[in-house]
Design a protein around this motif. Structure first.
Motif, mmCIF file in Angstrom:
data_model
loop_
_atom_site.group_PDB
_atom_site.id
_atom_site.type_symbol
_atom_site.label_atom_id
_atom_site.label_comp_id
_atom_site.label_asym_id
_atom_site.label_seq_id
_atom_site.Cartn_x
_atom_site.Cartn_y
_atom_site.Cartn_z
ATOM 1 N N PHE A 5 -3.021 -2.949 -6.846
ATOM 2 C CA PHE A 5 -4.081 -3.869 -6.878
ATOM 3 C C PHE A 5 -3.638 -5.410 -7.307
ATOM 4 C CE2 PHE A 5 -7.604 -6.053 -9.130
ATOM 5 C CZ PHE A 5 -8.484 -6.295 -7.810
ATOM 6 N N GLN A 6 -2.780 -5.103 -8.344
ATOM 7 C CA GLN A 6 -2.220 -6.386 -9.181
ATOM 8 C C GLN A 6 -1.359 -7.185 -8.001
ATOM 9 O OE1 GLN A 6 -0.248 -5.090 -12.403
ATOM 10 N NE2 GLN A 6 -2.010 -5.471 -13.834
ATOM 11 N N LEU A 7 -0.668 -6.628 -7.294
ATOM 12 C CA LEU A 7 0.127 -7.041 -6.016
ATOM 13 C C LEU A 7 -0.709 -7.477 -5.004
ATOM 14 C CD1 LEU A 7 3.426 -4.759 -5.598
ATOM 15 C CD2 LEU A 7 3.248 -7.254 -6.303
ATOM 16 N N MET A 8 -1.706 -6.787 -4.531
ATOM 17 C CA MET A 8 -2.413 -7.112 -3.473
ATOM 18 C C MET A 8 -3.319 -8.467 -3.936
ATOM 19 S SD MET A 8 -3.251 -3.925 -1.405
ATOM 20 C CE MET A 8 -4.064 -3.047 -2.966
ATOM 21 N N ALA A 9 -4.027 -8.280 -5.124
ATOM 22 C CA ALA A 9 -4.666 -9.557 -5.305
ATOM 23 C C ALA A 9 -3.775 -10.667 -5.569
ATOM 24 C CB ALA A 9 -5.251 -9.099 -6.678
ATOM 25 N N LEU B 55 0.782 -1.283 -0.030
ATOM 26 C CA LEU B 55 -0.014 0.070 -0.026
ATOM 27 C C LEU B 55 0.794 1.332 0.060
ATOM 28 C CD1 LEU B 55 -2.797 -1.077 2.319
ATOM 29 C CD2 LEU B 55 -3.104 -0.793 0.069
ATOM 30 N N ARG B 56 1.968 1.137 0.452
ATOM 31 C CA ARG B 56 2.855 2.492 0.546
ATOM 32 C C ARG B 56 3.694 2.786 -0.755
ATOM 33 N NH1 ARG B 56 5.996 1.013 6.130
ATOM 34 N NH2 ARG B 56 7.222 2.949 5.536
ATOM 35 N N ILE B 57 3.844 1.556 -1.697
ATOM 36 C CA ILE B 57 4.364 1.722 -2.809
ATOM 37 C C ILE B 57 3.567 3.024 -3.743
ATOM 38 C CG2 ILE B 57 5.391 0.704 -4.810
ATOM 39 C CD1 ILE B 57 5.303 -1.815 -3.480
ATOM 40 N N LYS B 58 4.624 4.016 -4.007
ATOM 41 C CA LYS B 58 4.057 5.002 -4.772
ATOM 42 C C LYS B 58 3.955 4.669 -6.333
ATOM 43 C CE LYS B 58 4.497 9.547 -3.981
ATOM 44 N NZ LYS B 58 4.948 10.781 -3.813
ATOM 45 N N ARG B 59 2.710 3.749 -6.496
ATOM 46 C CA ARG B 59 2.498 3.233 -7.963
ATOM 47 C C ARG B 59 1.037 3.729 -8.405
ATOM 48 N NH1 ARG B 59 6.012 -1.631 -9.567
ATOM 49 N NH2 ARG B 59 8.033 -1.000 -9.203
ATOM 50 N N SER B 60 0.773 3.205 -9.431
ATOM 51 C CA SER B 60 -0.749 3.242 -9.654
ATOM 52 C C SER B 60 -1.330 2.139 -8.881
ATOM 53 C CB SER B 60 -0.716 3.047 -11.265
ATOM 54 O OG SER B 60 -0.437 1.751 -11.536
ATOM 55 N N TRP B 61 -2.730 2.583 -8.914
ATOM 56 C CA TRP B 61 -3.674 1.933 -8.011
ATOM 57 C C TRP B 61 -3.926 0.427 -8.660
ATOM 58 C CZ3 TRP B 61 -4.942 1.637 -3.326
ATOM 59 C CH2 TRP B 61 -4.735 2.789 -2.365
ATOM 60 N N LYS B 62 -3.761 0.466 -10.119
ATOM 61 C CA LYS B 62 -3.955 -0.880 -10.912
ATOM 62 C C LYS B 62 -2.702 -1.853 -10.626
ATOM 63 C CE LYS B 62 -3.821 -2.578 -15.569
ATOM 64 N NZ LYS B 62 -3.739 -2.522 -17.050
ATOM 65 N N GLU B 63 -1.557 -1.195 -10.489
ATOM 66 C CA GLU B 63 -0.388 -2.146 -9.859
ATOM 67 C C GLU B 63 -0.407 -2.535 -8.591
ATOM 68 O OE1 GLU B 63 3.303 -0.808 -12.860
ATOM 69 O OE2 GLU B 63 2.778 0.633 -11.278
ATOM 70 N N ARG C 279 21.082 -4.231 -0.410
ATOM 71 C CA ARG C 279 20.011 -5.026 -0.665
ATOM 72 C C ARG C 279 20.574 -6.362 -1.059
ATOM 73 N NH1 ARG C 279 20.520 -1.635 -5.002
ATOM 74 N NH2 ARG C 279 20.317 -2.364 -7.060
ATOM 75 N N GLN C 280 19.557 -7.519 -0.843
ATOM 76 C CA GLN C 280 20.086 -8.688 -1.658
ATOM 77 C C GLN C 280 19.242 -8.745 -3.061
ATOM 78 O OE1 GLN C 280 18.289 -11.559 1.001
ATOM 79 N NE2 GLN C 280 19.724 -10.931 2.745
ATOM 80 N N SER C 281 19.954 -9.472 -3.893
ATOM 81 C CA SER C 281 19.443 -9.432 -5.282
ATOM 82 C C SER C 281 18.304 -10.473 -5.156
ATOM 83 C CB SER C 281 20.509 -10.039 -6.338
ATOM 84 O OG SER C 281 20.623 -11.263 -6.171
ATOM 85 N N SER C 282 17.251 -10.319 -6.156
ATOM 86 C CA SER C 282 16.003 -11.158 -6.036
ATOM 87 C C SER C 282 15.543 -11.121 -7.454
ATOM 88 C CB SER C 282 14.903 -10.511 -5.170
ATOM 89 O OG SER C 282 13.834 -11.203 -5.391
ATOM 90 N N ASP C 283 14.936 -12.542 -7.763
ATOM 91 C CA ASP C 283 14.327 -12.830 -9.120
ATOM 92 C C ASP C 283 12.983 -12.455 -9.208
ATOM 93 O OD1 ASP C 283 16.186 -14.532 -7.918
ATOM 94 O OD2 ASP C 283 16.730 -15.313 -9.806
ATOM 95 N N GLU C 284 12.301 -12.213 -7.914
ATOM 96 C CA GLU C 284 11.096 -11.950 -7.939
ATOM 97 C C GLU C 284 10.320 -10.757 -8.433
ATOM 98 O OE1 GLU C 284 10.355 -14.909 -7.276
ATOM 99 O OE2 GLU C 284 11.957 -15.711 -6.044
ATOM 100 N N SER C 285 10.251 -10.634 -9.894
ATOM 101 C CA SER C 285 9.850 -9.424 -10.438
ATOM 102 C C SER C 285 8.372 -9.484 -10.531
ATOM 103 C CB SER C 285 10.489 -9.047 -11.901
ATOM 104 O OG SER C 285 10.537 -10.270 -12.464
ATOM 105 N N LEU C 286 7.612 -8.614 -9.916
ATOM 106 C CA LEU C 286 5.940 -8.753 -9.982
ATOM 107 C C LEU C 286 5.506 -8.073 -10.966
ATOM 108 C CD1 LEU C 286 5.598 -9.823 -6.067
ATOM 109 C CD2 LEU C 286 6.022 -11.204 -8.299
ATOM 110 N N ILE C 287 6.019 -6.795 -11.246
ATOM 111 C CA ILE C 287 5.372 -5.874 -12.160
ATOM 112 C C ILE C 287 6.153 -5.430 -13.138
ATOM 113 C CG2 ILE C 287 4.602 -3.298 -12.137
ATOM 114 C CD1 ILE C 287 3.926 -3.492 -9.479
ATOM 115 N N HIS C 288 5.454 -5.635 -14.471
ATOM 116 C CA HIS C 288 6.401 -5.377 -15.745
ATOM 117 C C HIS C 288 5.772 -4.032 -16.227
ATOM 118 C CE1 HIS C 288 8.563 -9.311 -15.561
ATOM 119 N NE2 HIS C 288 7.365 -9.378 -14.999
#
Length: 338
Positions: A207-211, A197-205, A327-336
């Protein structure tokens, strides 16, 4: 022994949902290799889950065909062969419950490992995750213990004659399983939401993450349906039917977020490792290339940064944001990019 219509349908559902669960988890492992990534702990948990599904899929048909001691009383006269088969079926029923409980909690572990990677650089989140691991261990221990305490002495679980009593319905075990299942699923759903919720992104993005991480609500719904207060919830046919459905949904909830991150191959990063996706900057904030990865400070909290892999990073002060964040590297990219 002829099967009733309900048992035949249940047998089919056990097979179908078992195959679907295995296929989904195997697909995760295949995609990990296709993307040239090494197996991580969550993948090994997934392998254990696959073996669990195979074991349950092998045991359940025997229970359905031979039956167990959870039958209407007074029971009709039974031959020695039928008593023997029901005794074996009752023992396999108990083994099935242990396997099933382990499977559900292993899938919760898969979800928690993914969340641990995504929130790896947020100290508060990591402390919460440590508490979650303790909770998962304690709750699975409680579920497994109650699996064996409904009937005393234990051999009543597989005693066919004389009547072992009502304890074989295992109401205490089912209530404990459902209650702790719902509680732990709700905890996993709520864990990442404050940061999403604190990420400054569009509500669509957002919502995608939260869903994506709210799919566990389906598991909670199924768990409620399995409560003993519903008619026939403790009957063996209903338990196996809903158990098979829940196993597939658990596999879906645990693996779809990871499959979502693996769905697209990104370009090779400067360090030689593969990067999977990036995102556009918003509100006049521009990402900059750092060590082959993009980083941007586009969260409402200036101390939280979001990498191109939706790996949330913590910086103790805004002055450090000009430097390479730890930071640690991560491959978990959830938004494109859209």
């Amino acid at each position: 022994m002829a099967l009733s219509g309900d048992k035949t349908v249940t047998l089919i559902l056990v097979g179908v949902f078992g195959v679907l669960s295995e296929a989904l988890m195997i697909f995760r492992l295949v995609m990990r290799k296709v993307r040239d990534q090494r197996f991580e702990l969550g993948d090994y948990f997934t392998m254990f889950a696959i073996v669990s599904v195979m074991a349950r899929s092998a045991l359940t048909p025997v229970v359905l065909v031979w039956g167990n001691n959870n039958i209407k009383r007074p029971a009709p006269p039974m031959s020695e062969q039928e008593i023997y088969r029901r005794t074996i079926g009752s023992k396999l029923t108990l083994a099935n419950r242990v396997i099933y409980n382990n499977y559900l909690w292993v899938q919760k572990g898969v979800v928690l490992l993914l969340l641990s990677r995504i929130l790896a650089s947020l100290p508060i989140a990591q402390r919460i995750i440590q508490v979650y691991w303790v909770v998962l261990v304690l709750t699975i221990a409680a579920v497994q213990v109650t699996t064996f305490i409904d009937c005393r002495p234990t051999y009543l679980y597989w005693q066919v004659e004389p009547d072992p009593g009502e304890c074989i319905s295992s109401n205490i075990q089912l209530i404990t399983l459902v209650a702790l299942n719902i509680t732990t699923d709700a905890m996993l759903i709520l864990l990442p939401m404050p940061w999403f919720l604190r990420i400054k992104r569009s509500w669509k993005e957002r919502f995608q993450l939260m869903a994506l991480f709210s799919l566990g609500l389906f598991l909670i719904a199924i768990a409620i349906i399995r409560l003993p207060s519903y008619a026939g919830a403790t009957a063996q046919v209903n338990r196996n039917t809903w158990g098979s459905i829940e196993m597939f949904v658990a596999a879906f909830v645990a693996n779809v977020p990871t499959l979502y991150t693996l769905r697209r191959r990104g370009p090779l990063s400067g360090s030689g490792s593969r990067s999977y996706g990036s995102y556009p900057s918003y509100a006049g904030r521009y990402a900059r290339r750092q060590s082959g990865r993009f980083t941007s400070s586009n969260a409402d909290d200036p101390h939280i940064m979001v990498t191109d892999t939706i790996h949330l990073s913590y910086s103790p002060g805004s002055s450090q944001m000009k430097k390479e964040p730890m930071r640690q590297s991560s491959d978990e990219s959830l938004i494109h990019p859209q």
